[in-house]
Design an enzyme around this catalytic site. Structure first.
Site, PDB file in Angstrom:
ATOM      1  NE  ARG A 172       2.141  -4.749  11.047  1.00 50.41           N
ATOM      2  CZ  ARG A 172       3.208  -4.720  10.313  1.00 50.41           C
ATOM      3  NH1 ARG A 172       4.402  -4.961  10.801  1.00 50.41           N
ATOM      4  NH2 ARG A 172       3.011  -3.806   9.312  1.00 50.41           N
ATOM      5  CE  LYS A 232      -2.096  -1.256   3.774  1.00 52.12           C
ATOM      6  NZ  LYS A 232      -1.222  -2.677   4.203  1.00 52.12           N
ATOM      7  NE  ARG A 285      -4.405  -1.023  10.054  1.00 56.32           N
ATOM      8  CZ  ARG A 285      -3.377  -0.571   9.486  1.00 56.32           C
ATOM      9  NH1 ARG A 285      -3.479   0.489   8.848  1.00 56.32           N
ATOM     10  NH2 ARG A 285      -2.375  -1.328   9.092  1.00 56.32           N
ATOM     11  NE  ARG A 306       8.009  -2.409   6.356  1.00 55.67           N
ATOM     12  CZ  ARG A 306       6.571  -2.056   6.328  1.00 55.67           C
ATOM     13  NH1 ARG A 306       5.925  -1.776   5.485  1.00 55.67           N
ATOM     14  NH2 ARG A 306       6.032  -2.569   7.556  1.00 55.67           N
ATOM     15  NE  ARG A 323       6.461   0.065  10.204  1.00 53.21           N
ATOM     16  CZ  ARG A 323       5.168  -0.377   9.340  1.00 53.21           C
ATOM     17  NH1 ARG A 323       5.271   0.404   8.287  1.00 53.21           N
ATOM     18  NH2 ARG A 323       4.365  -0.729   9.810  1.00 53.21           N
TER      19      ARG A 323
HETATM   20  P1  AP5 Z   1       4.931  -1.733   1.942  1.00 54.27           P
HETATM   21  O1  AP5 Z   1       4.784  -0.969   0.700  1.00 54.27           O
HETATM   22  O2  AP5 Z   1       5.529  -1.016   3.060  1.00 54.27           O
HETATM   23  O3  AP5 Z   1       3.693  -2.262   2.473  1.00 54.27           O
HETATM   24  P2  AP5 Z   1       2.314  -1.673   3.194  1.00 54.27           P
HETATM   25  O4  AP5 Z   1       1.152  -2.382   2.871  1.00 54.27           O
HETATM   26  O5  AP5 Z   1       2.419  -0.346   3.101  1.00 54.27           O
HETATM   27  O6  AP5 Z   1       2.653  -2.263   4.576  1.00 54.27           O
HETATM   28  P3  AP5 Z   1       2.527  -1.729   5.909  1.00 54.27           P
HETATM   29  O7  AP5 Z   1       3.281  -2.736   6.949  1.00 54.27           O
HETATM   30  O8  AP5 Z   1       2.943  -0.288   6.024  1.00 54.27           O
HETATM   31  O9  AP5 Z   1       1.022  -1.659   6.219  1.00 54.27           O
HETATM   32  P4  AP5 Z   1       0.348  -1.832   7.530  1.00 54.27           P
HETATM   33  O10 AP5 Z   1      -0.868  -1.751   6.951  1.00 54.27           O
HETATM   34  O11 AP5 Z   1       0.626  -2.960   8.442  1.00 54.27           O
HETATM   35  O12 AP5 Z   1       1.249  -0.623   8.374  1.00 54.27           O
HETATM   36  P5  AP5 Z   1       0.527   0.928   8.824  1.00 54.27           P
HETATM   37  O13 AP5 Z   1       1.936   1.580   8.904  1.00 54.27           O
HETATM   38  O14 AP5 Z   1      -0.457   1.234   8.136  1.00 54.27           O
HETATM   39  O15 AP5 Z   1       5.853  -2.703   1.412  1.00 54.27           O
HETATM   40  C1  AP5 Z   1       6.264  -3.855   2.433  1.00 54.27           C
HETATM   41  C2  AP5 Z   1       7.773  -4.207   2.068  1.00 54.27           C
HETATM   42  O16 AP5 Z   1       7.513  -5.104   0.889  1.00 54.27           O
HETATM   43  C3  AP5 Z   1       8.532  -3.186   1.596  1.00 54.27           C
HETATM   44  O17 AP5 Z   1       9.792  -3.513   2.153  1.00 54.27           O
HETATM   45  C4  AP5 Z   1       8.345  -2.891  -0.005  1.00 54.27           C
HETATM   46  O18 AP5 Z   1       9.761  -2.868  -0.341  1.00 54.27           O
HETATM   47  C5  AP5 Z   1       8.345  -4.551  -0.266  1.00 54.27           C
HETATM   48  N1  AP5 Z   1       7.362  -4.548  -1.335  1.00 54.27           N
HETATM   49  C6  AP5 Z   1       6.374  -3.739  -1.892  1.00 54.27           C
HETATM   50  N2  AP5 Z   1       5.664  -4.432  -3.128  1.00 54.27           N
HETATM   51  C7  AP5 Z   1       6.414  -5.199  -3.595  1.00 54.27           C
HETATM   52  C8  AP5 Z   1       6.581  -6.148  -4.322  1.00 54.27           C
HETATM   53  N3  AP5 Z   1       5.667  -6.234  -5.463  1.00 54.27           N
HETATM   54  N4  AP5 Z   1       7.556  -7.185  -4.602  1.00 54.27           N
HETATM   55  C9  AP5 Z   1       8.280  -7.291  -3.476  1.00 54.27           C
HETATM   56  N5  AP5 Z   1       8.428  -6.508  -2.481  1.00 54.27           N
HETATM   57  C10 AP5 Z   1       7.739  -5.572  -2.626  1.00 54.27           C
HETATM   58  O19 AP5 Z   1       0.374   0.739  10.303  1.00 54.27           O
HETATM   59  C11 AP5 Z   1       1.185   0.225  11.390  1.00 54.27           C
HETATM   60  C12 AP5 Z   1       0.408  -0.043  12.541  1.00 54.27           C
HETATM   61  O20 AP5 Z   1      -0.166   1.446  13.101  1.00 54.27           O
HETATM   62  C13 AP5 Z   1      -0.618  -0.735  12.735  1.00 54.27           C
HETATM   63  O21 AP5 Z   1      -0.359  -2.055  12.962  1.00 54.27           O
HETATM   64  C14 AP5 Z   1      -1.721  -0.226  13.776  1.00 54.27           C
HETATM   65  O22 AP5 Z   1      -1.349  -0.475  14.907  1.00 54.27           O
HETATM   66  C15 AP5 Z   1      -1.720   1.352  13.595  1.00 54.27           C
HETATM   67  N6  AP5 Z   1      -2.533   1.858  12.744  1.00 54.27           N
HETATM   68  C16 AP5 Z   1      -2.417   2.290  11.468  1.00 54.27           C
HETATM   69  N7  AP5 Z   1      -3.645   2.637  10.775  1.00 54.27           N
HETATM   70  C17 AP5 Z   1      -4.387   2.542  11.536  1.00 54.27           C
HETATM   71  C18 AP5 Z   1      -5.898   2.672  11.607  1.00 54.27           C
HETATM   72  N8  AP5 Z   1      -6.474   2.973  10.645  1.00 54.27           N
HETATM   73  N9  AP5 Z   1      -6.517   2.222  12.709  1.00 54.27           N
HETATM   74  C19 AP5 Z   1      -5.935   1.649  13.708  1.00 54.27           C
HETATM   75  N10 AP5 Z   1      -4.661   1.429  13.782  1.00 54.27           N
HETATM   76  C20 AP5 Z   1      -3.820   1.832  12.876  1.00 54.27           C
END
Ligand code: AP5
Length: 210
Positions: free
Chosen positions: A168, A15, A90, A124, A157
């Site tokens: 997660r 994402k 979410r 990552r 992270r």
């Molecule tokens: P990346 O693009 O970073 O993936 P992502 O989907 O953004 O992953 P996140 O871990 O950031 O998502 P998340 O939803 O768990 O975390 P968030 O920060 O929102 O890609 C991942 C890796 O793969 C990278 O190394 C990239 O280079 C690689 N990659 C990408 N595409 C690829 C491909 N095609 N092939 C190979 N490799 C690839 O949330 C973190 C925490 O915050 C949550 O756990 C929660 O505690 C809190 N939080 C955030 N938002 C909310 C909410 N709305 N409500 C409640 N809690 C929340």
């Protein structure tokens, strides 16, 4: 008028990667709750201090905190600019709140299997300054440990440890997966296979958006 786009998909589905590319190439505003929360944790704000324990354990930060945070951000968007929501909503409660403020034109769901996700997240590396993301094998930075875009040091992270990643994924299935049905029933859902070359996936994402 540009579309308002919600990015759906499990942790590590890409994402952030795809959202950043869309924002850079097509000029969308990108709102990432994960980035906002990590910044709040770094700055030790009241929100960050409250959110940290939930994030470190791989759980969700409570709806009232997230909805309060996002209401203000959404209200400050210039009308018609088009926004990308990464990591929000979410839960169904968050989706209802978003729908009260703006029309969601497209919910893009990146589909990636669990085994691939663990491999992606444990390798990552992220930039704490500009939030760019890298993968040590699939998408490495040009210079070891340094961000290509702003030159700052990369870090791993706290929630990218394997055990936390598995939690997660469990939380994603319980709380966030229902949003696929939610947006499908509104005729807004497009699912894209999120495995393979990053540029190839971006081509499909762009096609869905344009
Ligand atoms: P990346 O693009 O970073 O993936 P992502 O989907 O953004 O992953 P996140 O871990 O950031 O998502 P998340 O939803 O768990 O975390 P968030 O920060 O929102 O890609 C991942 C890796 O793969 C990278 O190394 C990239 O280079 C690689 N990659 C990408 N595409 C690829 C491909 N095609 N092939 C190979 N490799 C690839 O949330 C973190 C925490 O915050 C949550 O756990 C929660 O505690 C809190 N939080 C955030 N938002 C909310 C909410 N709305 N409500 C409640 N809690 C929340």
């Amino acid at each position: 008028m540009k579309a308002n786009i919600v990015l759906l998909g499990p942790p590590g589905s890409g994402k952030g990667t795809q959202g950043e590319m869309l924002s850079e190439e097509l000029g969308y505003a990108k709102l990432s709750t994960g980035d906002m929360l990590r910044e709040a944790v770094r700055n030790k704000t009241p929100l960050g201090l409250e959110a940290k324990a939930y994030m470190d354990g791989g759980g969700l930060v409570p709806n009232d905190l997230i909805i309060g945070l996002m209401k203000e951000k959404i209200a400050s968007l210039a009308p018609g600019t088009g926004a990308i929501f990464d990591g929000f909503p979410r839960t169904v409660e968050q989706a209802d709140s978003l729908g009260e403020q703006i029309d969601v034109d497209l919910a893009l769901n990146l589909d990636v299997a669990d085994g691939e996700i663990v491999k992606r997240l444990t390798f990552r590396r992220s930039c704490s300054k500009c939030n760019a993301v890298y993968h040590l094998e699939y998408n490495p930075p040009k210079r070891d440990g340094l961000c290509d875009k702003c030159g700052s040091a990369l870090y791993q992270r706290d929630d990218d440890m394997e055990e936390t990643v598995r939690n997660r994924l469990k939380v994603y299935r319980e709380k966030t997966l229902p949003l696929i049905e939610y947006y499908e029933s509104k005729g807004r859902l497009v699912t894209i296979e999120g495995v393979g070359d990053i540029a190839g996936i971006f081509a499909k994402v762009k096609k869905a958006v344009e």
